[in-house]
Every structure is written in C-alpha cells, then in structure tokens.
Design a protein around this motif. Structure first.
Motif: not given
Ligand code: SIN
Ligand code: CO
Length: 377
Positions: A57, A59, A77-79
């Motif tokens: 990920e 970030c 997940r947002d990233n």
C-alpha cells in the motif's frame, strides 16, 4: 486464455538484441487474449494459507507491506494498493500454460508466475529485479515506466523488506492493455502504475548466483581431491629469515591450487543446482504409494506436477536426469518419454502405454513419482 493465443515475436531477433540487454514492448497485435485468471479468483487464492501473497500500500509517500493470507476485509482500503500472489502456475494450469509462450528459453531458467492485482494508482513502486521478466497485462491498463540501470549500489528507500528505489529516472513510458507484454531485463528500473483496476502476470526467470555455482563446483571438486594430497616445495631456496612466510611460498600454493582446479569435474552439480525447487515439494508418502500402484496397473495419464523442476542432459556416454535438485543416470531409451514430459508435461494414451512397456522408461517414471514430480491418474 485460448490455447492458440500466441505472441508476435521474432525469437532469434529478441535473443540477439533484447534478452538480458534491453526492455522491449510486445504489443498484442492478434486478437483472442483472455486473461487466464480473473482478479476475483486471484483474491480468492490470497485467502488461502498455503499460498504466498503480499499486499503493498502506498500511503503519504511511504510504502507498507503486509504478508498473506488475507481476509476480504484486507481488500477495503482508501490508499492505492496492490496484491501480489506468487507461484500461481502451481495452482492454475491455465496460468502455467503462459510459460509455454517463452519455451524458446529453457525451463531451468524459468521461475514461477507471479500475478498482481492493483486498484487505480496501485503498484509496487519503482524498483529493479535481478532477473528477467515478461510483464503480461491481464485485465485493464497499466502505465509502465522504464528507468535507469541499477545495481547493488543504487540507493533504496529505508525499508526492512521492500527494495524501492530512492530515485527514478524515467527513460521510456508505455501504456499496456490486455495481452500486451513488456520485457524487462535484470537491473533495469521499472515502475508500473495501474490506470483503473488491473492485473499483471509476471513470467519471471531465475539465474544461479555465481557464488552458488562456485560453491557447488568446489563441493564436487573436493570429492575428487583426496585428503592425502599435500602442498609440496621440492627444490625450494634456502631461508635466511626463519620467521618469514615468503611470497614465493604463497605463489607455490596458488600454482598447486590452480593445477588442482584444472582437473575435469563431472557437471551434474549444475543441473542439480538449477532444478532445486523454490518451494518444499516433499511428497506425501500415501500419495506416492497410490501413484506407484497406479503406475503398475491402470494409469491413464502421468502429469508433471506444476512445482516440479525437471531437466536432462545427454552426452556421448550417458543420459542424466535432473529432478527437484537430484540427479540420476537413465537409459537412452527413456529419452522420448522425457522429451514429451518436459515439453507437454503429460504422458497419456498410446504414448503412456509405450512408455510403461519399456522397463527403463517405467523405472524413470517410478523414480520421478518417488521424488514427487509426477501425478498419476
Ligand atoms: C507488478 O505486477 O506490479 C510487479 C511486477 C514487477 O515489477 O516485477
Ligand atoms: Co519488477
């Protein structure tokens, strides 16, 4: 993937100009490519305990790595993130089939097929690998950037496990769609960024380290040098300073070493090294017993197990078989079956009947079953 799907590649020109040397974009100019695995199926594999998977990920400028197995919740997940699953060819025969596209390079040079899924903007970051790889685009699109040549001195971002380059100097950029392939040689920086969701199939290669070659070769040589052979210094000059270890003595030792290194060493250490499996392939005793019984009576097909590493070498004297890091001699009459197994990975029908009717070939198959290389049905 349709079994007939092929790539447009002049193999000789590729080997002369690009292999190990320069990146190459191979466009999928023919129709008919369907990725052999969907992103949902890939995610399913990453939930399994015995499948090696990683999630990376990105970030706020830093890179995070997690190891599988994962749960469905890990994929929310947002990233930007990407999921990487190793050795997918061991589980999905259609993925293993992809390796056949590159059969003009011997199998012992091939590694397992890694498959990745990424959300929009996801990727593993700028990096280089020590091995050649063909990056085949599955679903969606990915922007690949090619950068500078790297080596062990190239600065990396501080991270215990990830090897992300500190700087990336973009030289070329390609947008890949389904069926397009980017070949990247060892040591060339590359950086793939998903444009929307996408999957990538990495058909990777492997090469033994020179230090490993040296150590195996030396092990073999040591078997031939008796412990009763000693340094000799007949005809030495008189010493005037008894405590001195003279450079001439070191030179004499090196000369005797060189002559010891000059002797012929049987070469099976090489095949044993390059067919060592990456994953544990210790066969289950019950499975072996069942397969051997079938081989004796009633076998309809014999298939090379996806994790098996099999190769052979023939010289004027003998045929040597290398299987999962072991080597043994084999009668030349077993060569036709060996060729079919290495090429199509399957013996069935009349070809299997002929193979089993020959005692030497049957002995070879028995040995391969015992090494966990074959599935018998
Ligand atoms: C990926 O599939 O994202 C990474 C493959 C690679 O760069 O070797
Ligand atoms: Co790479």
């Amino acid at each position: 993937m349709s079994g007939k799907w092929q790539i447009d590649l002049d193999r000789d020109a590729f080997l002369n100009e690009f292999w190990q040397r320069k990146p190459l974009l191979i466009k999928n100019t023919r129709n008919g490519f369907t990725p052999p695995l969907s992103s949902d199926e890939l995610a399913g594999l990453a939930l399994e305990d015995d499948v090696e998977s990683r999630l990376i990920e990105h970030c706020n400028g830093s890179w995070r790595l997690q190891h599988g197995p994962f749960s469905e919740a890990d994929f929310l997940r947002d990233n930007p993130w990407t999921l990487l699953v190793q050795a997918v060819d061991h589980y999905i025969p259609e993925v293993a089939e992809l390796q056949r596209l590159f059969d003009f390079i011997p199998r012992w040079r091939m590694d397992d097929v890694m498959v990745s899924y990424a959300v929009d903007g996801g990727g593993v970051g700028p990096h280089y690998d020590n091995y050649d790889v063909f990056l085949l685009q599955g679903e969606g699109q990915r922007l690949w950037r090619i950068g500078q040549r790297c080596d062990e001195h190239s600065p990396l971002l501080p991270h215990d496990e990830l090897r992300i380059l500190h700087s990336f100097d973009k030289r070329e950029e390609y947008l890949l769609g389904p069926g397009d392939i980017l070949y990247v040689p060892p040591g060339v920086a590359h950086w793939g960024i998903a444009q929307g969701e996408c999957t990538t199939f990495s058909i990777g290669f492997r090469a033994p380290r020179i230090s490993d070659l040296l150590s195996r070769w030396t092990d073999q040589l040591l078997l031939q040098i008796t412990a009763d052979t000693f340094y000799g210094d007949a005809g030495r000059a008189a010493s005037t300073r008894p405590g001195e270890l003279h450079a001439d003595d070191v030179q004499a030792a090196l000369a005797q070493l060189r002559s010891a290194l000059d002797q012929a060493v049987p070469s099976q250490w090489f095949g044993e090294l390059v067919t060592e499996p990456r994953y544990d392939v210790e066969p289950d005793e019950d499975d072996v017993a069942e397969a051997l019984a079938l081989l004796q009576d009633g076998a309809r097909s014999v298939a090379l197990s996806p994790a098996a590493k099999l190769a052979w070498q023939q010289d004027a004297q003998q045929l040597t078989v290398f299987a999962n890091g072991e080597s043994f001699n084999c009668a030349p009459t077993a060569l036709p079956a060996l060729l079919v197994l290495c090429d199509g990975r399957l013996l069935a029908g009349a070809i299997l009947d002929t193979a089993l009717a020959d005692a030497d070939t049957a002995a070879l198959l028995t040995r391969l079953v015992n090494l966990g290389c074959l599935h018998v049905r």
